[in-house]
Design a protein around this motif. Structure first.
Motif, PDB file in Angstrom:
ATOM      1  N   UNK A  76       0.682  -1.717   0.110  1.00  0.00           N
ATOM      2  CA  UNK A  76      -0.216   0.269  -0.175  1.00  0.00           C
ATOM      3  C   UNK A  76       0.666   1.418   0.690  1.00  0.00           C
ATOM      4  N   UNK A  77       1.710   1.286   0.547  1.00  0.00           N
ATOM      5  CA  UNK A  77       2.948   2.250   0.639  1.00  0.00           C
ATOM      6  C   UNK A  77       3.745   2.756  -0.581  1.00  0.00           C
ATOM      7  N   UNK A  78       3.893   1.147  -0.741  1.00  0.00           N
ATOM      8  CA  UNK A  78       4.789   2.343  -2.689  1.00  0.00           C
ATOM      9  C   UNK A  78       4.020   2.213  -3.488  1.00  0.00           C
ATOM     10  N   UNK A  79       2.425   1.644  -3.560  1.00  0.00           N
ATOM     11  CA  UNK A  79       1.055   2.002  -4.784  1.00  0.00           C
ATOM     12  C   UNK A  79       1.236   3.407  -4.215  1.00  0.00           C
ATOM     13  N   UNK A  80       0.902   3.633  -2.824  1.00  0.00           N
ATOM     14  CA  UNK A  80       0.539   5.519  -3.135  1.00  0.00           C
ATOM     15  C   UNK A  80       2.028   6.889  -3.328  1.00  0.00           C
ATOM     16  N   UNK A  81       2.940   6.017  -3.136  1.00  0.00           N
ATOM     17  CA  UNK A  81       4.504   6.889  -2.917  1.00  0.00           C
ATOM     18  C   UNK A  81       3.942   6.750  -4.787  1.00  0.00           C
ATOM     19  N   UNK A  82       4.169   5.701  -5.621  1.00  0.00           N
ATOM     20  CA  UNK A  82       4.341   5.899  -7.348  1.00  0.00           C
ATOM     21  C   UNK A  82       3.457   6.025  -7.345  1.00  0.00           C
ATOM     22  N   UNK A  83       1.856   6.146  -7.046  1.00  0.00           N
ATOM     23  CA  UNK A  83       0.894   7.410  -7.780  1.00  0.00           C
ATOM     24  C   UNK A  83       1.106   9.080  -7.617  1.00  0.00           C
ATOM     25  N   UNK A  84       1.730   9.222  -6.365  1.00  0.00           N
ATOM     26  CA  UNK A  84       1.965  10.390  -5.513  1.00  0.00           C
ATOM     27  C   UNK A  84       3.536  10.946  -6.456  1.00  0.00           C
ATOM     28  N   UNK A  85       4.020  10.012  -7.251  1.00  0.00           N
ATOM     29  CA  UNK A  85       5.845  10.593  -7.262  1.00  0.00           C
ATOM     30  C   UNK A  85       6.175  11.295  -6.252  1.00  0.00           C
ATOM     31  N   UNK A  86       6.613  10.445  -5.175  1.00  0.00           N
ATOM     32  CA  UNK A  86       7.094  10.460  -4.283  1.00  0.00           C
ATOM     33  C   UNK A  86       8.131   9.207  -3.842  1.00  0.00           C
ATOM     34  N   UNK A  87       9.247   9.599  -2.661  1.00  0.00           N
ATOM     35  CA  UNK A  87      10.063   9.011  -2.981  1.00  0.00           C
ATOM     36  C   UNK A  87       9.673   7.549  -1.425  1.00  0.00           C
ATOM     37  N   UNK A  88       9.707   6.593  -1.188  1.00  0.00           N
ATOM     38  CA  UNK A  88       9.156   5.505  -0.531  1.00  0.00           C
ATOM     39  C   UNK A  88      10.978   4.977   1.054  1.00  0.00           C
ATOM     40  N   UNK A  89      10.430   5.281   1.985  1.00  0.00           N
ATOM     41  CA  UNK A  89      11.426   4.567   3.036  1.00  0.00           C
ATOM     42  C   UNK A  89      11.106   3.898   3.560  1.00  0.00           C
ATOM     43  N   UNK A  90      11.350   2.374   3.940  1.00  0.00           N
ATOM     44  CA  UNK A  90      11.431   1.543   5.087  1.00  0.00           C
ATOM     45  C   UNK A  90      11.906   1.257   6.364  1.00  0.00           C
ATOM     46  N   UNK A  91      11.357   1.529   7.438  1.00  0.00           N
ATOM     47  CA  UNK A  91      11.649   1.203   8.266  1.00  0.00           C
ATOM     48  C   UNK A  91      11.918   0.194   9.402  1.00  0.00           C
ATOM     49  N   UNK A  92      12.600  -0.388   9.886  1.00  0.00           N
ATOM     50  CA  UNK A  92      12.831  -1.325  10.664  1.00  0.00           C
ATOM     51  C   UNK A  92      13.284  -1.012  11.924  1.00  0.00           C
ATOM     52  N   UNK A  93      12.726  -1.306  13.118  1.00  0.00           N
ATOM     53  CA  UNK A  93      13.208  -0.645  14.368  1.00  0.00           C
ATOM     54  C   UNK A  93      13.288  -2.126  15.418  1.00  0.00           C
TER      55      UNK A  93
END
Length: 296
Positions: free
Chosen positions: A171-188
């Motif tokens: 879902x995050x990747x789709x949103x970033x792709x639709x809006x032309x923004x970067x995607x950051x994956x965070x693990x803690x």
């Protein structure tokens, strides 16, 4: 795939922010916007006694919905208003079955803390589509004021042991792709000091044993996302500490923070305890909660 964005609206300032976010999203995706206004639970009394009162509520609700629809149409978005009887959370959860995304403000009208907050928590936990909760401090016109940093203008998603199988990542990747923004994956991963051994060297070794697998997993997820979404700008971060604190920190500058409705590892129990409350209540950016698995 559904082509309708649903926004819960009550005329409050906070629901106005949610409406603004939903209008921009509908315009960007070319989707129809459905404005849902709840009139509350039906009153089981003699209509002759309370008829005028209930009629006034219906008229006011219709006016509120009409104003929201007019605002959307002025922005070039196809919109419809729907009046529903029933508690707001139940109405919106039911409406999530046919929605692409459901949008809410964090609080309700008259500044009563927790009214829409409780609705947003309940809807986020039980909706069958992604739910976006827009905080009261969110102002899309103040991007520069939020500052720079690794998360500025990006979509941030929390990664857990599910890895690429967590629907939140997709879902995050789709949103970033639709809006032309970067995607950051965070693990803690947890701090080694949370389970001290009494030896600094041993604590460091334990910490490295936790960090290594986390980096490997988040890199695998990033590779899978790049394969599925060629051209998408994907970055990864592995942090030590508390998942909620790190996601809230990212939300100070991010465009959107995305989490699964239930997580594993560091994100286990996300809508059931302190982590969920911290992310939903404290993040300064909109938070998208994506259903992770079937409800119990």
């Amino acid at each position: 795939m559904a082509e309708q964005i649903v926004v819960g609206y009550d005329g409050s300032e906070n629901s106005d922010r949610a409406l603004g976010w939903a209008i921009r999203e509908a315009r960007a995706l070319g989707d129809e916007l459905k404005v849902v206004v709840s009139m509350g639970r039906p009153v089981a009394v003699d209509p002759s006694l309370y008829g005028p009162f209930l009629e006034a509520i219906e008229q006011e609700t219709d006016r509120v919905a009409g104003a929201a629809v007019a605002r959307a149409r002025e922005a070039g978005v196809a919109a419809v208003g729907v009046l529903e009887r029933g508690d707001a959370a139940g109405v919106l959860v039911q409406g999530s079955d046919s929605a692409e995304v459901l949008v809410l403000g964090r609080r309700g009208r008259r500044g009563v803390r927790g009214r829409l907050g409780s609705v947003s928590a309940a809807v986020s936990a039980h909706a069958s589509c992604p739910v976006v909760v827009v905080p009261e401090r969110w102002d899309p016109r103040a991007r520069e004021a939020r500052g720079a940093g690794p998360f500025a203008g990006r979509v941030v998603v929390g990664v857990d042991r599910l890895g690429r199988d967590n629907p939140a990542v997709a879902a995050a990747a789709r949103h970033a792709g639709w809006h032309g923004t970067g995607l950051t994956l965070v693990m803690v991963v947890p701090e080694a000091t949370s389970v001290p051994t009494g030896s600094a060297d041993l604590d460091r070794a334990v910490h490295e044993q936790l960090i290594g697998p986390a980096r490997a997993l988040v890199d695998q997820v990033a590779e899978a996302v790049r394969e599925d979404c060629p051209g998408l700008d994907v970055e990864t971060h592995v942090f030590s500490g508390e998942p909620a604190e790190r996601l809230v920190e990212a939300g100070r500058t991010a465009e959107l923070v995305v989490v699964g409705s239930r997580g594993y590892g560091g994100f286990r129990g996300l809508l059931m305890g302190s982590v969920s409350q911290a992310v939903l209540n404290e993040a300064e950016s909109p938070v998208m909660v994506v259903p992770t698995r079937g409800k119990d």
